[in-house]
Every structure is written in C-alpha cells, then in structure tokens.
Design a protein around this motif. Structure first.
Motif, PDB file in Angstrom:
ATOM      1  N   UNK A  81      97.306  44.114  27.527  1.00  0.00           N
ATOM      2  CA  UNK A  81      97.485  42.672  27.404  1.00  0.00           C
ATOM      3  C   UNK A  81      97.395  42.074  28.795  1.00  0.00           C
TER       4      UNK A  81
ATOM      5  N   UNK B 197      95.171  33.326  35.033  1.00  0.00           N
ATOM      6  CA  UNK B 197      95.697  32.119  35.664  1.00  0.00           C
ATOM      7  C   UNK B 197      94.629  31.519  36.572  1.00  0.00           C
TER       8      UNK B 197
ATOM      9  N   UNK C  57     102.453  35.197  22.843  1.00  0.00           N
ATOM     10  CA  UNK C  57     102.903  34.188  23.786  1.00  0.00           C
ATOM     11  C   UNK C  57     102.604  34.670  25.207  1.00  0.00           C
ATOM     12  N   UNK C  58     101.970  33.812  25.994  1.00  0.00           N
ATOM     13  CA  UNK C  58     101.711  34.024  27.424  1.00  0.00           C
ATOM     14  C   UNK C  58     100.560  34.974  27.718  1.00  0.00           C
TER      15      UNK C  58
ATOM     16  N   UNK D 130      97.300  38.974  35.323  1.00  0.00           N
ATOM     17  CA  UNK D 130      98.507  39.800  35.217  1.00  0.00           C
ATOM     18  C   UNK D 130      98.233  40.771  34.058  1.00  0.00           C
TER      19      UNK D 130
ATOM     20  N   UNK E 277     108.522  25.055  26.618  1.00  0.00           N
ATOM     21  CA  UNK E 277     108.595  26.436  26.160  1.00  0.00           C
ATOM     22  C   UNK E 277     108.756  27.337  27.381  1.00  0.00           C
ATOM     23  N   UNK E 278     109.691  28.281  27.325  1.00  0.00           N
ATOM     24  CA  UNK E 278     109.845  29.230  28.436  1.00  0.00           C
ATOM     25  C   UNK E 278     110.224  30.597  27.891  1.00  0.00           C
ATOM     26  N   UNK E 279     109.789  31.620  28.596  1.00  0.00           N
ATOM     27  CA  UNK E 279     110.088  32.967  28.146  1.00  0.00           C
ATOM     28  C   UNK E 279     109.380  33.996  28.985  1.00  0.00           C
ATOM     29  N   UNK E 280     109.414  35.239  28.502  1.00  0.00           N
ATOM     30  CA  UNK E 280     108.841  36.345  29.270  1.00  0.00           C
ATOM     31  C   UNK E 280     108.355  37.434  28.328  1.00  0.00           C
ATOM     32  N   UNK E 281     107.280  38.075  28.728  1.00  0.00           N
ATOM     33  CA  UNK E 281     106.888  39.347  28.128  1.00  0.00           C
ATOM     34  C   UNK E 281     107.365  40.416  29.102  1.00  0.00           C
TER      35      UNK E 281
ATOM     36  N   UNK F 108     115.000  34.396  21.422  1.00  0.00           N
ATOM     37  CA  UNK F 108     114.181  34.924  20.343  1.00  0.00           C
ATOM     38  C   UNK F 108     113.506  36.164  20.907  1.00  0.00           C
TER      39      UNK F 108
ATOM     40  N   UNK G 142     108.937  40.334  23.879  1.00  0.00           N
ATOM     41  CA  UNK G 142     108.966  38.896  24.150  1.00  0.00           C
ATOM     42  C   UNK G 142     110.411  38.409  24.135  1.00  0.00           C
TER      43      UNK G 142
ATOM     44  N   UNK H  13     107.373  42.106  34.242  1.00  0.00           N
ATOM     45  CA  UNK H  13     107.506  40.909  33.403  1.00  0.00           C
ATOM     46  C   UNK H  13     106.477  39.856  33.763  1.00  0.00           C
ATOM     47  N   UNK H  14     105.934  39.227  32.722  1.00  0.00           N
ATOM     48  CA  UNK H  14     105.125  38.010  32.859  1.00  0.00           C
ATOM     49  C   UNK H  14     105.998  36.874  32.333  1.00  0.00           C
TER      50      UNK H  14
ATOM     51  N   UNK I 115     106.926  32.751  32.029  1.00  0.00           N
ATOM     52  CA  UNK I 115     106.136  31.512  31.945  1.00  0.00           C
ATOM     53  C   UNK I 115     106.986  30.338  31.492  1.00  0.00           C
TER      54      UNK I 115
ATOM     55  N   UNK J 271     103.629  26.164  29.613  1.00  0.00           N
ATOM     56  CA  UNK J 271     102.222  26.398  29.265  1.00  0.00           C
ATOM     57  C   UNK J 271     101.799  25.354  28.233  1.00  0.00           C
TER      58      UNK J 271
ATOM     59  N   UNK K 186     101.601  26.310  24.479  1.00  0.00           N
ATOM     60  CA  UNK K 186     102.744  26.824  23.728  1.00  0.00           C
ATOM     61  C   UNK K 186     103.515  25.665  23.103  1.00  0.00           C
TER      62      UNK K 186
ATOM     63  N   UNK L 176     104.175  30.262  36.338  1.00  0.00           N
ATOM     64  CA  UNK L 176     104.391  31.631  35.869  1.00  0.00           C
ATOM     65  C   UNK L 176     104.766  32.536  37.039  1.00  0.00           C
ATOM     66  N   UNK L 177     105.434  33.625  36.715  1.00  0.00           N
ATOM     67  CA  UNK L 177     105.735  34.690  37.678  1.00  0.00           C
ATOM     68  C   UNK L 177     105.173  35.995  37.141  1.00  0.00           C
TER      69      UNK L 177
END
Lengths: 202, 202
Positions: A125, A129, A158-159, A191, B2-6, B35, B44, B74-75, B77, B80, B83, B189-190
């Motif tokens: 995955x 960017x 997502x992402x 990434x 929307x914010x989160x991470x994989x 979530x 996620x 981690x990705x 974000x 976006x 999203x 994003x990081x």
C-alpha cells in the motif's frame, strides 16, 4: 533534480539480521549507480528512479525468498526544494512537462502490464503526495485511476491505495506513480509498504 | 476534519504474532474514541490527534517492552480533501488559523519538554508533508527548527528528521509536528518510523 529513498527492511524473525545481510547482495548490480548510507533506522538510496525501483524490488524479493514474513517500508522523494541537485540522480524519467493526465495514465498502465514477473507474490500500500501546487488532488485521483486499471489494484483504503500481485508489477506500479504524477520538476513523495509471507494475508 | 493513521507494528522476532497480540491491550483505554480496522498490511486508527498519538505511543511502548527489536511505522493524515468528515475526529487541536510560526514553535517546544516520560528509549524519523499550498517549505523548515530545540532532535537526514529520546517525548514531538505546522484546516501528513531495541543503535 535530487531523488532517492529512505528504506527499511523488516524480517519478522529472530534471525532478522541474517535475513537482511543475506538479501543485501541483491543491491550489488546497482551499487555503482546509487549513493548508499545506513544507520540504525533506515538505508538511504540516492539515485534515479530507473535504478531505485529495481534495486528496491530485488532487495525485497531476496528477503522474501527467506520464507519469513518480510516488509519493506520506504519514504521515496523527488524534487524536494531543500535537497541539493546531484548528478547521480540524472534521469530522463523526470523533469519534463507533465502533459495531460490521459496519456500519462495510459503509459503507466502499459508499463505495469509489461513488467517482468519475479515469481514473488506481494501485497503493498502506498500514498502519493504532491506538494507546492493547489491541484494536488487531481494528480492523486489520476494516479488512483491508473492503479485501478494496472492489474495490481486491490482496494482503496483511507490515506492510501492497496495493491496485490507479483512483486515485479508492484514495484513497476510504484515507479510509474512516482514518475508520471505530479509536475515533472515538482516535489513528489511516496510513503510505501510492501509485504510478503504475511500469515494474515487472504 | 478527517484525521487518522494507517499503522503497522513490526517485531523482529519469530513470535511476532505473540508480541503484537500482547501489545494490543494498550489500545483498550482509547477504543471508544477511535475507529479501528485491521488487514494484513496495517491497522487504521481514525480519531483526533489527542487520542491517536497517545494510543500509538502506548502500543509501541507495550511492544518494545517485549525486549525484541520493534518498529512502528505509520502514515498519519489530516484534512485530506478526499476523505469524508467524521464526528469521531472532532478536535480543538485542529482547524483554527495557523498564526505566525514563532509562537507555534514555542508552544510545540514547551509541549515536548513537558511530555510525561515512559521509561522506554526510542529512535524515530519522520517526514512532514504539507499539501495544497505554495509555501509548504516554510512550514517544513519551521517544524525542523522546532525539532532542533525540542530536546529529542538527533540529526537531519535526506527526506526526514531523526529523533532520539524517551518514547513519551518522541510521540509528543510527532503530535506537535502534525497539529501545529501546515494550515489548521489543511491537508497535512506524516510518514513516521519509530524503533526500539535495535542492535545497530549507537
């Protein structure tokens, strides 16, 4: 333009050092066209995309052939305004005007469908960017549309976008995403996570 | 927004499944505010930064306490444009106007210096990507300047900045980089790697 990657190889095995050392020989054919620096977190590869992606592919496949669950994680970058230009990165694959999205998608699809197979199945995955422009989502959506027709698309998450297929096609898709989307001379990063032999894979 | 991470956790051990399963309980205090969805590549986490970063910290520390070489990748974000908004991500840490860089750097430095220690040493590196603006490098340089004064700066590398210190301060620095740099409502994003117990660490 400066281009390269910070890569890390994670073999989920007590003998992770042995798996990594055993795979490093796969980089030998590329060493004269890359600058390589290693520390305790990652290995820097500086060089043009046409060397970077095959080198990462061969390293990953060599590690995966250990049979252990292995992951390659990479932060891949081109055109960062803070990086000095470097002759080793000189490439015909980058730097030209971007042109309309349609022909770029078609060329990317053809490249992935024509990629040589390695015999190593993989899941991956990645996120694309594109910086310094206000139309970055057009490029990202164009890339996702290419991926859906590439033969290695699994699903949107997502992402990021998830791929599955032969490692040859996977790394070709990453290469195409990196080179064909975003301005030719722009600041573009990926990434990336590529995985083999996961016990959780369907 | 929307914010989160994989996120993915890589224990370099034959018993990687056991290490991961043993660490998952560290997420329990956060589950009602996140979530969570898992597949064979990543998990996620969707939620606001003030939950995401402590949750990632506690998961990483729990895995690192196995004594095995463990990496969390981690990705992460926010904002976006592709999203959907989600009420679970609602946060006071995001969405306001950015304001001048100086006070933002000072607030970030104070937060990291005041972060509670975990007792777990860690090394990390990450890249900050700010999209949809033509001044993204100003925000990136501002963030690097904050990191240099944060107490966990190790060195600049190509494409990323390397940190070393207690995991509490490391994850606080990531949180501050994510929330305070780039437009408050922007797409930021990081790309993060955090490592413990590496045999290659100095």
């Amino acid at each position: 333009m400066f281009s390269g990657a910070q890569i890390s190889l994670y073999p989920m095995a007590d003998d992770f050092v042995g798996v990594i050392l055993g795979a490093l020989g796969a980089l030998d054919p590329y060493r004269d066209r890359l600058r390589i620096e290693t520390d305790d977190i990652s290995t820097l590869l500086v060089g043009p995309p046409e060397v970077l992606f095959p080198a990462m592919r061969d390293l990953f496949v060599a590690a995966a052939r250990s049979g252990k669950h292995c992951v390659l994680s990479a932060a891949i970058s081109r055109g960062c305004p803070g990086e000095p230009d470097d002759p080793i990165c000189s490439s015909d694959a980058l730097g030209g005007p971007a042109g309309p999205l349609g022909p770029r998608k078609d060329a990317a699809i053809a490249a992935v469908r024509g990629a040589a197979a390695t015999g190593q199945p993989a899941a991956a995955q990645f996120s694309l960017y594109v910086m310094g422009t206000d139309d970055h989502m057009d490029e990202i959506y164009g890339c996702i549309d290419f991926l859906k027709q590439s033969g290695v698309y699994e699903r949107s998450k997502h992402f990021c976008t998830k791929l599955r297929g032969d490692a040859g096609a996977i790394f070709s898709a990453l290469d195409e995403a990196f080179c064909r989307f975003g301005p030719g001379a722009g600041h573009v990063t990926l990434d990336v996570t590529v995985s083999a032999n996961s016990p959780s894979a369907v």
